[in-house]
Enzyme design. Structure first.
Site, PDB file in Angstrom:
ATOM      1  N   GLY A 281       2.505 -41.827 -35.297  1.00 56.23           N
ATOM      2  CA  GLY A 281       1.123 -41.498 -34.959  1.00 56.23           C
ATOM      3  C   GLY A 281       1.062 -41.039 -33.507  1.00 56.23           C
ATOM      4  N   CYS A 351     -20.881 -53.757 -19.502  1.00 50.40           N
ATOM      5  CA  CYS A 351     -21.253 -55.000 -18.840  1.00 50.40           C
ATOM      6  C   CYS A 351     -20.206 -56.099 -19.072  1.00 50.40           C
ATOM      7  CB  CYS A 351     -22.614 -55.406 -19.391  1.00 50.40           C
ATOM      8  SG  CYS A 351     -23.339 -56.730 -18.491  1.00 50.40           S
TER       9      CYS A 351
END
Ligand code: LLP
Length: 422
Positions: A281, A351
């Site tokens: 891949g 965050c």
């Protein structure tokens, strides 16, 4: 704006590759916004042909592991280069068929799937590789007399991080070869034909010793199953993520030679012809991708300099998940005096404290508005992007072999975030 209207603040690789073709990082972000995944068709095709030419053995094929990048435009190019594909889910099968792969070009290497998922693959005419005897039994109940492949665990693993080592003692994957007799019994119970054996030892090796050892193991295991038509040795071929430090490439010529010798020895010994597959891949798609983002803020906290960008871990999760390294280039709209490099920690807009793309990276001083280019982002980049913090997933652009830019996936819009709520 044209190619000349930008300068490299920090240069590693893309200029020598003429990566951006007729366009430039700045014109791309002006046209499509940031963050933006950009792919080079030329580099993708080069990697595909390196892989298809790996060994000189008539029954050799390359099965692209599509989980690394499933954009249908990328899949289409890979198909044109003569690779087949694996799939990890009905979703991957669906996109692969949309990109023009025929069912017989797809191997569904599934893990802990439902009857419904198995039926989807069987109904589509796709060969299934099961990952446990329990799944083989389930498959046999719903496709009696069918062909099947089985993933084995050769007992040897390799990879850049413990989370991506997929064979050996500490992983959920594959059938333990000690259960060969039980495997035969389940096959016989459902009159199944064992078409193939596959394995995948893990992701990112730079030498190949473990791969060869595992390949030899699989071939000797196949001796117990004379009906086996193919063996698939898996992926894991590494790429040099540390280009800036001059990291060497995987020696594919040597690797290919060793693999060929391993297979030919076995063919001579057993007198059996067998089809051989590999399943890369990352090697296929990583280097054809660069992720562009923008610096929005600069600050110093407790003596450490931070560059705040729009490349959060929702866009590229590899550093947060595996401590992975990506080289970073920097571009600006106008020349500036050369300044000494200094450590800067490049962070995103998510965050979480772990939202770090690069820690204490040596770069020339950055300014707000500068564009960063994250190298080797074509594999496990966009496919692992999420809407965390209700952020919009990026757009993707292809630089064609002629050097033109084409949008191959649009950026999420706010309405996408609300689409699934009844
Ligand atoms: N075959 C199977 C059955 C696999 O599970 C995988 C990857 C491959 C082939 C291809 O491996 P590759 O050639 O790309 O190394 N997200 C991680 C990598 C996870 C790989 C999962 N399986 C990363 O970003 O490093």
């Amino acid at each position: 704006m044209n190619k000349t209207d930008f300068v490299y603040i920090h240069e590693i690789w893309t200029r020598e590759q003429n990566f951006f073709g007729k366009t430039s990082p700045l014109s791309l972000v002006e046209k499509y916004g940031t963050p933006l995944y950009v792919y080079s068709e030329r580099i993708l095709r080069e990697r595909c042909s390196e892989l298809t030419g790996l060994v000189d053995y008539p029954d050799f094929s390359v099965n692209y592991s599509a989980k690394a990048n499933t954009n249908p435009f990328i899949l289409k190019i890979i198909r044109e280069e003569g690779l087949s594909v694996d799939a990890m889910s009905p979703g991957e099968i669906y996109l692969e068929m949309k990109a023009g792969f025929r069912p017989e070009d797809i191997l569904f290497i599934c893990n802990n799937v439902s009857d419904e998922e198995l039926r989807y693959a069987v109904g589509a005419g796709v060969l299934v590789s099961v990952d446990s005897l329990s799944q083989l039994d389930r498959y046999g109940r719903l496709n009696r007399g069918g062909r099947v492949a089985v993933r084995i665990n050769p007992g040897i693993g390799a990879g850049h991080h413990e989370k991506v080592v997929t064979a050996g003692a500490n992983t959920k994957f594959g059938v333990d070869p000690a259960f060969a007799a039980e495997l035969r019994a389940v096959l016989d119970r459902h009159d199944l034909r064992l078409a193939g054996l596959n394995q995948h030892i893990g992701s990112l090796f730079m030498s190949g010793d473990e791969y060869m050892e595992a390949a030899s193991f699989m071939l000797s295991f196949a001796e117990q199953f004379p009906e086996v038509e193919f063996v698939d040795f898996g992926g894991g071929f590494g790429i040099p993520y540390h280009k800036e430090n001059g990291e060497q490439r995987l020696d594919l010529a040597l690797f290919g030679k060793r693999l060929q010798e391993t297979v030919e020895r076995w063919v001579d010994k057993t007198g059996r012809r067998i089809r051989v597959k590999i399943e890369p891949g990352r090697y296929t798609v990583a280097e054809c991708g660069v992720l562009l983002g923008r610096v929005h803020a600069l600050k110093v906290n407790a003596g450490r300099t931070y560059a705040g960008t729009d490349i959060g871990f929702n866009v590229l999760i590899r550093r947060a998940m595996y401590d992975a390294h990506h080289d970073i280039e920097a571009y600006a709209g106008e020349a500036r005096p050369a300044e000494p490099k200094a450590p800067v920690t490049v962070v995103g807009n998510i965050c979480e404290t772990g939202d770090i793309l690069a820690k204490d990276r040596l770069l020339p001083p950055l300014r707000e508005g500068d564009i960063l280019g994250v190298l080797d982002a074509g594999a496990y980049g966009m496919v692992m992007a999420s809407n965390y913090n209700c952020r919009l997933r990026p757009a993707e652009v292809l630089i064609t072999a002629d050097g033109d830019d084409v949008l191959i996936r649009s950026r999420d819009v706010l309405e996408d975030l609300a689409r699934h709520f009844p």
